[in-house]
Design an enzyme around this catalytic site. Structure first.
Site, short mmCIF file in Angstrom:
data_model
loop_
_atom_site.label_atom_id
_atom_site.label_comp_id
_atom_site.label_asym_id
_atom_site.label_seq_id
_atom_site.Cartn_x
_atom_site.Cartn_y
_atom_site.Cartn_z
N ASP A 11 38.55 33.93 55.21
CA ASP A 11 37.88 35.14 54.72
C ASP A 11 36.62 34.67 54.02
OD1 ASP A 11 36.94 37.25 53.23
OD2 ASP A 11 38.88 37.77 52.34
N TYR A 230 44.51 33.18 41.17
CA TYR A 230 44.53 34.08 42.32
C TYR A 230 43.16 34.10 42.97
CZ TYR A 230 44.95 38.06 45.35
OH TYR A 230 44.95 38.85 46.46
N LYS A 233 44.65 36.44 49.19
CA LYS A 233 45.97 36.12 49.73
C LYS A 233 45.80 35.08 50.85
CE LYS A 233 50.12 37.19 48.62
NZ LYS A 233 50.56 36.70 47.31
#
Ligand code: 13P
Ligand code: 13P
Ligand code: MG
Ligand code: MG
Length: 372
Positions: A11, A230, A233
Protein backbone atom coordinates in the site's frame (compact mmCIF):
# COMPACT_ATOMS: atom_id res chain seq x y z
CA UNK A 1 11.19 -25.55 -16.87
CA UNK A 2 12.17 -24.26 -13.41
CA UNK A 3 10.33 -21.05 -12.73
CA UNK A 4 9.77 -18.73 -9.79
CA UNK A 5 6.36 -17.24 -9.13
CA UNK A 6 6.55 -14.04 -7.05
CA UNK A 7 3.74 -11.98 -5.63
CA UNK A 8 4.83 -8.76 -3.96
CA UNK A 9 2.30 -6.17 -2.80
CA UNK A 10 2.24 -2.90 -0.94
CA UNK A 11 0.00 0.00 0.00
CA UNK A 12 1.78 3.14 -1.15
CA UNK A 13 -1.11 5.58 -1.17
CA UNK A 14 -4.83 5.67 -1.69
CA UNK A 15 -7.71 7.92 -2.77
CA UNK A 16 -10.18 9.16 -0.16
CA UNK A 17 -8.52 7.42 2.79
CA UNK A 18 -7.79 3.71 2.52
CA UNK A 19 -10.13 2.95 -0.44
CA UNK A 20 -8.05 2.30 -3.57
CA UNK A 21 -4.90 3.48 -5.34
CA UNK A 22 -5.38 5.86 -8.26
CA UNK A 23 -5.37 4.64 -11.86
CA UNK A 24 -2.29 6.83 -12.41
CA UNK A 25 -0.44 4.90 -9.69
CA UNK A 26 -1.41 1.55 -11.18
CA UNK A 27 -0.36 2.74 -14.64
CA UNK A 28 2.98 3.93 -13.22
CA UNK A 29 3.64 0.49 -11.68
CA UNK A 30 2.69 -1.30 -14.91
CA UNK A 31 4.93 0.96 -17.00
CA UNK A 32 7.81 0.68 -14.54
CA UNK A 33 7.65 -3.13 -14.44
CA UNK A 34 7.32 -3.33 -18.23
CA UNK A 35 10.35 -1.13 -18.89
CA UNK A 36 12.69 -1.93 -15.97
CA UNK A 37 11.73 -5.60 -15.78
CA UNK A 38 12.67 -6.27 -19.40
CA UNK A 39 15.15 -9.13 -19.63
CA UNK A 40 14.51 -10.04 -15.97
CA UNK A 41 10.86 -11.10 -15.84
CA UNK A 42 9.23 -13.70 -18.07
CA UNK A 43 5.75 -12.30 -17.42
CA UNK A 44 3.93 -10.02 -14.98
CA UNK A 45 0.47 -8.95 -13.91
CA UNK A 46 -0.48 -5.87 -11.87
CA UNK A 47 -3.79 -5.22 -10.09
CA UNK A 48 -5.12 -3.89 -6.78
CA UNK A 49 -7.23 -5.17 -3.90
CA UNK A 50 -8.63 -2.29 -1.85
CA UNK A 51 -5.70 0.09 -1.36
CA UNK A 52 -2.96 -2.49 -2.02
CA UNK A 53 -1.11 -2.84 -5.32
CA UNK A 54 -0.03 -6.38 -6.27
CA UNK A 55 2.78 -7.26 -8.66
CA UNK A 56 2.72 -10.87 -9.78
CA UNK A 57 5.71 -12.00 -11.82
CA UNK A 58 7.45 -15.05 -13.21
CA UNK A 59 11.23 -15.29 -13.61
CA UNK A 60 14.15 -17.67 -13.20
CA UNK A 61 15.94 -15.86 -10.34
CA UNK A 62 14.67 -18.04 -7.47
CA UNK A 63 12.91 -16.83 -4.29
CA UNK A 64 14.13 -13.71 -2.47
CA UNK A 65 15.95 -12.53 -5.58
CA UNK A 66 17.47 -9.09 -4.84
CA UNK A 67 16.92 -8.06 -8.47
CA UNK A 68 13.23 -8.96 -8.58
CA UNK A 69 12.53 -7.55 -5.10
CA UNK A 70 14.39 -4.31 -5.91
CA UNK A 71 12.41 -3.96 -9.14
CA UNK A 72 9.13 -4.16 -7.19
CA UNK A 73 10.43 -1.89 -4.41
CA UNK A 74 11.41 0.72 -7.00
CA UNK A 75 8.04 0.35 -8.75
CA UNK A 76 6.33 1.06 -5.42
CA UNK A 77 8.64 4.03 -4.88
CA UNK A 78 7.63 5.39 -8.29
CA UNK A 79 3.92 4.92 -7.40
CA UNK A 80 4.56 6.65 -4.06
CA UNK A 81 5.83 9.68 -5.98
CA UNK A 82 2.58 9.71 -8.00
CA UNK A 83 0.55 9.40 -4.78
CA UNK A 84 2.42 12.40 -3.32
CA UNK A 85 1.83 14.48 -6.44
CA UNK A 86 -1.87 13.64 -6.33
CA UNK A 87 -2.16 14.33 -2.60
CA UNK A 88 -3.30 10.80 -1.86
CA UNK A 89 -3.53 9.43 1.63
CA UNK A 90 -0.73 7.34 3.16
CA UNK A 91 1.78 7.85 0.32
CA UNK A 92 4.54 5.28 0.82
CA UNK A 93 2.64 3.76 3.78
CA UNK A 94 4.08 0.23 3.53
CA UNK A 95 7.65 1.23 2.64
CA UNK A 96 8.68 1.19 6.28
CA UNK A 97 12.43 1.48 5.76
CA UNK A 98 14.22 4.25 3.89
CA UNK A 99 16.59 2.06 1.93
CA UNK A 100 16.20 -1.25 0.13
CA UNK A 101 18.42 -4.02 1.44
CA UNK A 102 18.52 -7.45 -0.21
CA UNK A 103 14.81 -8.32 -0.33
CA UNK A 104 11.51 -6.77 0.72
CA UNK A 105 10.98 -9.09 3.67
CA UNK A 106 11.14 -7.01 6.84
CA UNK A 107 10.85 -3.75 4.88
CA UNK A 108 7.03 -3.52 4.72
CA UNK A 109 5.74 -4.98 1.43
CA UNK A 110 4.21 -8.46 1.63
CA UNK A 111 5.73 -11.22 -0.46
CA UNK A 112 5.04 -14.88 -1.22
CA UNK A 113 7.07 -16.90 -3.71
CA UNK A 114 7.39 -20.46 -5.02
CA UNK A 115 10.12 -21.94 -7.20
CA UNK A 116 9.12 -25.11 -9.02
CA UNK A 117 9.43 -27.15 -12.16
CA UNK A 118 6.36 -26.39 -14.23
CA UNK A 119 3.90 -29.21 -14.71
CA UNK A 120 2.62 -29.86 -18.20
CA UNK A 121 -0.43 -27.86 -17.18
CA UNK A 122 0.25 -25.39 -14.37
CA UNK A 123 -2.93 -23.90 -12.87
CA UNK A 124 -2.59 -21.77 -9.72
CA UNK A 125 -4.57 -19.28 -7.67
CA UNK A 126 -3.47 -15.87 -6.44
CA UNK A 127 -5.30 -14.57 -3.36
CA UNK A 128 -4.99 -10.96 -2.22
CA UNK A 129 -6.68 -9.62 0.92
CA UNK A 130 -7.11 -6.10 2.25
CA UNK A 131 -7.92 -4.83 5.77
CA UNK A 132 -6.84 -8.02 7.47
CA UNK A 133 -3.85 -10.06 8.68
CA UNK A 134 -1.97 -13.15 7.36
CA UNK A 135 -3.82 -15.51 9.73
CA UNK A 136 -6.97 -14.77 7.68
CA UNK A 137 -5.92 -17.65 5.41
CA UNK A 138 -5.53 -20.15 8.27
CA UNK A 139 -9.11 -21.39 8.19
CA UNK A 140 -9.49 -21.68 4.38
CA UNK A 141 -6.16 -23.52 4.18
CA UNK A 142 -7.11 -25.86 6.99
CA UNK A 143 -10.42 -26.68 5.34
CA UNK A 144 -9.06 -27.06 1.79
CA UNK A 145 -6.06 -29.19 2.79
CA UNK A 146 -7.39 -31.15 5.79
CA UNK A 147 -11.18 -31.44 5.76
CA UNK A 148 -12.97 -33.84 3.37
CA UNK A 149 -16.19 -31.88 3.96
CA UNK A 150 -14.59 -29.12 1.86
CA UNK A 151 -11.97 -31.14 -0.02
CA UNK A 152 -13.37 -34.49 -1.20
CA UNK A 153 -10.02 -35.12 -2.89
CA UNK A 154 -8.81 -36.23 0.55
CA UNK A 155 -11.10 -39.25 0.09
CA UNK A 156 -11.20 -39.56 -3.68
CA UNK A 157 -7.61 -38.99 -4.81
CA UNK A 158 -4.78 -41.37 -3.78
CA UNK A 159 -2.21 -38.55 -4.19
CA UNK A 160 -4.12 -36.08 -2.01
CA UNK A 161 -4.84 -38.80 0.56
CA UNK A 162 -1.11 -38.94 1.38
CA UNK A 163 -1.63 -35.61 3.14
CA UNK A 164 0.36 -32.41 3.46
CA UNK A 165 3.23 -30.91 5.43
CA UNK A 166 2.35 -27.58 7.06
CA UNK A 167 5.05 -25.07 7.96
CA UNK A 168 3.55 -22.78 10.58
CA UNK A 169 5.25 -19.60 11.76
CA UNK A 170 5.08 -17.96 15.17
CA UNK A 171 4.84 -14.39 13.84
CA UNK A 172 5.24 -12.88 17.33
CA UNK A 173 8.84 -14.01 17.37
CA UNK A 174 10.63 -11.04 15.84
CA UNK A 175 14.29 -12.08 16.28
CA UNK A 176 14.09 -14.57 13.41
CA UNK A 177 11.76 -17.03 11.70
CA UNK A 178 10.35 -19.39 14.35
CA UNK A 179 8.59 -22.26 12.56
CA UNK A 180 7.24 -25.75 13.14
CA UNK A 181 6.56 -28.47 10.56
CA UNK A 182 3.53 -30.69 11.04
CA UNK A 183 2.25 -33.51 8.83
CA UNK A 184 -1.41 -34.11 8.18
CA UNK A 185 -3.45 -36.18 8.70
CA UNK A 186 -1.40 -37.53 11.69
CA UNK A 187 -0.97 -34.13 13.34
CA UNK A 188 -4.33 -32.71 12.36
CA UNK A 189 -5.35 -31.69 15.86
CA UNK A 190 -1.95 -30.05 16.49
CA UNK A 191 -2.32 -28.06 13.27
CA UNK A 192 -5.80 -27.03 14.42
CA UNK A 193 -4.54 -26.12 17.90
CA UNK A 194 -2.05 -23.66 16.39
CA UNK A 195 -4.12 -22.27 13.53
CA UNK A 196 -7.03 -21.30 15.78
CA UNK A 197 -4.78 -18.50 17.12
CA UNK A 198 -4.56 -16.64 13.85
CA UNK A 199 -2.83 -13.52 15.26
CA UNK A 200 0.20 -15.51 16.32
CA UNK A 201 0.42 -18.72 14.28
CA UNK A 202 0.26 -18.37 10.52
CA UNK A 203 0.60 -20.92 7.74
CA UNK A 204 3.79 -20.00 5.91
CA UNK A 205 3.74 -22.83 3.38
CA UNK A 206 2.24 -26.24 2.65
CA UNK A 207 3.91 -29.08 0.76
CA UNK A 208 2.23 -32.13 -0.70
CA UNK A 209 3.54 -35.36 0.78
CA UNK A 210 2.92 -37.18 -2.51
CA UNK A 211 5.80 -35.41 -4.29
CA UNK A 212 7.31 -33.01 -1.73
CA UNK A 213 6.40 -30.01 -3.91
CA UNK A 214 5.23 -26.69 -2.49
CA UNK A 215 1.47 -26.29 -2.82
CA UNK A 216 0.85 -22.99 -1.04
CA UNK A 217 2.76 -20.00 0.28
CA UNK A 218 1.47 -17.07 2.35
CA UNK A 219 3.05 -13.70 3.14
CA UNK A 220 3.62 -13.74 6.88
CA UNK A 221 4.79 -10.18 7.58
CA UNK A 222 3.14 -8.33 10.45
CA UNK A 223 3.74 -4.64 9.98
CA UNK A 224 3.61 -3.75 13.66
CA UNK A 225 6.42 -6.21 14.29
CA UNK A 226 8.55 -4.26 11.81
CA UNK A 227 7.68 -0.71 12.80
CA UNK A 228 6.86 -1.28 16.50
CA UNK A 229 3.63 0.69 16.04
CA UNK A 230 0.37 0.46 14.11
CA UNK A 231 1.30 1.22 10.51
CA UNK A 232 -1.63 -0.15 8.53
CA UNK A 233 -2.85 -3.72 8.33
CA UNK A 234 -0.71 -6.51 6.88
CA UNK A 235 -3.08 -7.32 4.01
CA UNK A 236 -1.69 -10.75 3.08
CA UNK A 237 -1.21 -12.44 -0.29
CA UNK A 238 -1.19 -16.16 -1.01
CA UNK A 239 -0.29 -18.44 -3.94
CA UNK A 240 -1.84 -21.91 -4.21
CA UNK A 241 -0.97 -24.43 -6.93
CA UNK A 242 -4.06 -26.45 -7.78
CA UNK A 243 -5.30 -29.68 -9.41
CA UNK A 244 -3.67 -33.11 -9.69
CA UNK A 245 -1.43 -33.57 -6.59
CA UNK A 246 -2.84 -30.34 -5.08
CA UNK A 247 -6.38 -29.38 -4.05
CA UNK A 248 -8.75 -28.76 -6.96
CA UNK A 249 -9.45 -25.10 -7.72
CA UNK A 250 -13.01 -25.46 -6.47
CA UNK A 251 -11.84 -27.09 -3.24
CA UNK A 252 -9.53 -24.16 -2.52
CA UNK A 253 -12.29 -21.65 -3.23
CA UNK A 254 -14.99 -23.50 -1.28
CA UNK A 255 -14.02 -22.40 2.29
CA UNK A 256 -14.32 -18.72 1.31
CA UNK A 257 -18.10 -19.16 1.16
CA UNK A 258 -18.04 -19.06 4.97
CA UNK A 259 -17.05 -15.37 4.97
CA UNK A 260 -15.36 -16.21 8.25
CA UNK A 261 -14.57 -13.55 10.82
CA UNK A 262 -11.04 -12.17 10.71
CA UNK A 263 -9.39 -9.21 12.35
CA UNK A 264 -8.84 -5.96 10.52
CA UNK A 265 -11.69 -3.66 9.37
CA UNK A 266 -11.46 -0.03 10.57
CA UNK A 267 -8.04 0.93 11.95
CA UNK A 268 -7.10 -2.73 11.77
CA UNK A 269 -8.66 -3.10 15.21
CA UNK A 270 -11.94 -4.94 14.73
CA UNK A 271 -13.35 -8.28 13.74
CA UNK A 272 -15.32 -8.62 10.54
CA UNK A 273 -16.25 -11.18 7.88
CA UNK A 274 -13.83 -11.77 5.01
CA UNK A 275 -15.85 -10.87 1.90
CA UNK A 276 -14.80 -12.51 -1.41
CA UNK A 277 -14.82 -9.72 -4.02
CA UNK A 278 -14.05 -9.19 -7.70
CA UNK A 279 -10.55 -8.04 -8.60
CA UNK A 280 -9.77 -4.33 -8.42
CA UNK A 281 -12.53 -3.83 -5.82
CA UNK A 282 -12.40 -0.78 -3.54
CA UNK A 283 -13.05 -0.59 0.21
CA UNK A 284 -16.18 0.92 1.71
CA UNK A 285 -18.10 0.57 4.96
CA UNK A 286 -16.15 1.03 8.23
CA UNK A 287 -12.93 0.85 6.18
CA UNK A 288 -13.98 -2.61 5.17
CA UNK A 289 -15.30 -5.11 5.32
CA UNK A 290 -12.08 -7.15 5.10
CA UNK A 291 -11.95 -8.34 1.50
CA UNK A 292 -10.23 -11.07 -0.48
CA UNK A 293 -9.93 -11.38 -4.25
CA UNK A 294 -8.71 -14.39 -6.19
CA UNK A 295 -7.37 -14.75 -9.71
CA UNK A 296 -6.99 -18.12 -11.40
CA UNK A 297 -4.02 -18.46 -13.75
CA UNK A 298 -2.52 -21.02 -16.09
CA UNK A 299 0.99 -20.68 -17.43
CA UNK A 300 3.40 -22.23 -19.91
CA UNK A 301 7.14 -21.58 -19.72
CA UNK A 302 6.34 -18.80 -17.26
CA UNK A 303 3.88 -17.03 -19.60
CA UNK A 304 0.34 -16.48 -18.33
CA UNK A 305 -2.83 -17.25 -20.25
CA UNK A 306 -5.47 -14.57 -19.63
CA UNK A 307 -6.34 -14.36 -15.91
CA UNK A 308 -9.80 -15.39 -14.66
CA UNK A 309 -11.53 -13.59 -11.79
CA UNK A 310 -12.47 -16.51 -9.51
CA UNK A 311 -15.01 -14.61 -7.38
CA UNK A 312 -16.77 -13.06 -10.39
CA UNK A 313 -19.59 -15.60 -10.53
CA UNK A 314 -23.27 -15.37 -9.47
CA UNK A 315 -22.61 -17.81 -6.62
CA UNK A 316 -20.45 -15.27 -4.79
CA UNK A 317 -23.15 -12.56 -4.90
CA UNK A 318 -25.03 -14.51 -2.24
CA UNK A 319 -21.85 -14.97 -0.20
CA UNK A 320 -21.26 -11.22 -0.38
CA UNK A 321 -24.76 -10.72 1.04
CA UNK A 322 -24.02 -13.16 3.85
CA UNK A 323 -20.78 -11.29 4.54
CA UNK A 324 -22.68 -7.99 4.65
CA UNK A 325 -25.16 -9.42 7.14
CA UNK A 326 -22.33 -10.79 9.28
CA UNK A 327 -20.60 -7.40 9.12
CA UNK A 328 -23.75 -5.58 10.24
CA UNK A 329 -24.31 -8.11 13.02
CA UNK A 330 -20.91 -7.64 14.61
CA UNK A 331 -20.80 -3.89 13.97
CA UNK A 332 -24.00 -3.48 16.01
CA UNK A 333 -21.95 -3.79 19.17
CA UNK A 334 -19.32 -1.25 18.13
CA UNK A 335 -16.17 -1.64 20.19
CA UNK A 336 -17.56 -3.91 22.90
CA UNK A 337 -16.21 -7.39 23.60
CA UNK A 338 -15.32 -9.49 20.57
CA UNK A 339 -16.29 -6.72 18.08
CA UNK A 340 -12.88 -5.11 18.69
CA UNK A 341 -9.59 -7.04 18.77
CA UNK A 342 -8.02 -7.80 22.15
CA UNK A 343 -5.44 -5.74 23.99
CA UNK A 344 -2.48 -7.71 22.63
CA UNK A 345 -3.36 -6.61 19.10
CA UNK A 346 -4.16 -3.03 20.13
CA UNK A 347 -0.92 -2.49 22.00
CA UNK A 348 0.74 -1.02 18.93
CA UNK A 349 -1.81 1.79 18.72
CA UNK A 350 -2.63 4.98 20.59
CA UNK A 351 -4.94 3.38 23.15
CA UNK A 352 -1.88 2.15 25.05
CA UNK A 353 -1.12 5.63 26.47
CA UNK A 354 -4.72 6.05 27.61
CA UNK A 355 -4.71 2.69 29.34
CA UNK A 356 -1.33 3.38 30.96
CA UNK A 357 -2.60 6.67 32.37
CA UNK A 358 -5.75 5.02 33.62
CA UNK A 359 -3.79 2.15 35.10
CA UNK A 360 -1.85 4.60 37.28
CA UNK A 361 -5.12 5.94 38.66
CA UNK A 362 -6.36 2.56 39.88
CA UNK A 363 -6.22 1.99 43.64
CA UNK A 364 -6.52 -1.22 45.57
CA UNK A 365 -9.25 -0.62 48.14
CA UNK A 366 -8.08 -1.19 51.69
CA UNK A 367 -11.16 -2.85 53.05
CA UNK A 368 -11.63 -3.08 56.76
CA UNK A 369 -13.18 -6.48 57.08
CA UNK A 370 -15.63 -7.08 59.82
CA UNK A 371 -14.23 -9.46 62.39
CA UNK A 372 -16.20 -12.66 62.63
P1 13P B 1 -12.58 -32.45 -14.78
O1 13P B 1 -13.16 -33.82 -14.89
O2 13P B 1 -13.44 -31.35 -15.39
O3 13P B 1 -11.13 -32.39 -15.17
O4 13P B 1 -12.59 -32.05 -13.19
C1 13P B 1 -11.84 -32.75 -12.28
C2 13P B 1 -11.75 -31.98 -11.02
O5 13P B 1 -10.69 -31.88 -10.45
C3 13P B 1 -12.93 -31.31 -10.49
O6 13P B 1 -12.76 -30.92 -9.15
P1 13P C 1 -4.63 -0.39 5.29
O1 13P C 1 -3.64 -1.24 6.03
O2 13P C 1 -5.35 -1.14 4.23
O3 13P C 1 -3.96 0.85 4.80
O4 13P C 1 -5.76 0.05 6.32
C1 13P C 1 -5.40 0.82 7.40
C2 13P C 1 -6.53 1.24 8.27
O5 13P C 1 -6.27 1.56 9.41
C3 13P C 1 -7.89 1.29 7.77
O6 13P C 1 -8.79 1.78 8.73
MG1 MG D 1 -3.92 2.12 3.41
MG1 MG E 1 -4.49 -2.18 2.61
Amino acid sequence: MKITLSIIKADVGSIGGHIKPSETMIRRVKEFIASEGKGLLVDSFVCHTGDDISILSTHTQGVDSPRVHKLCWDAFKAATEVARQEGLYGAGQDLLKDAFSGNVRGLGPASAEIEFIEREAEPFLLFMADKTEPGAYNLPLYLAFCDPMFAPGLILSPKIKKGFRFTIMDVNHTEGDRVVELDTPENLYDVAALLRDNHRFVVESIRTRSTGEVAAVVSTSRLHNISGKYSGKDDPVMLVRVQSQFPATGEMLAPFRLAHYVSGFSRGSHHGPLMPVKINSPISVFDGPPIVSCIAFSMKDGKFAEPVDAFDHPFWDQVREIASRKAIAIREQGFFGPAMVGYEELEYGGIVDTLRELDARFKVRQEVRAKS
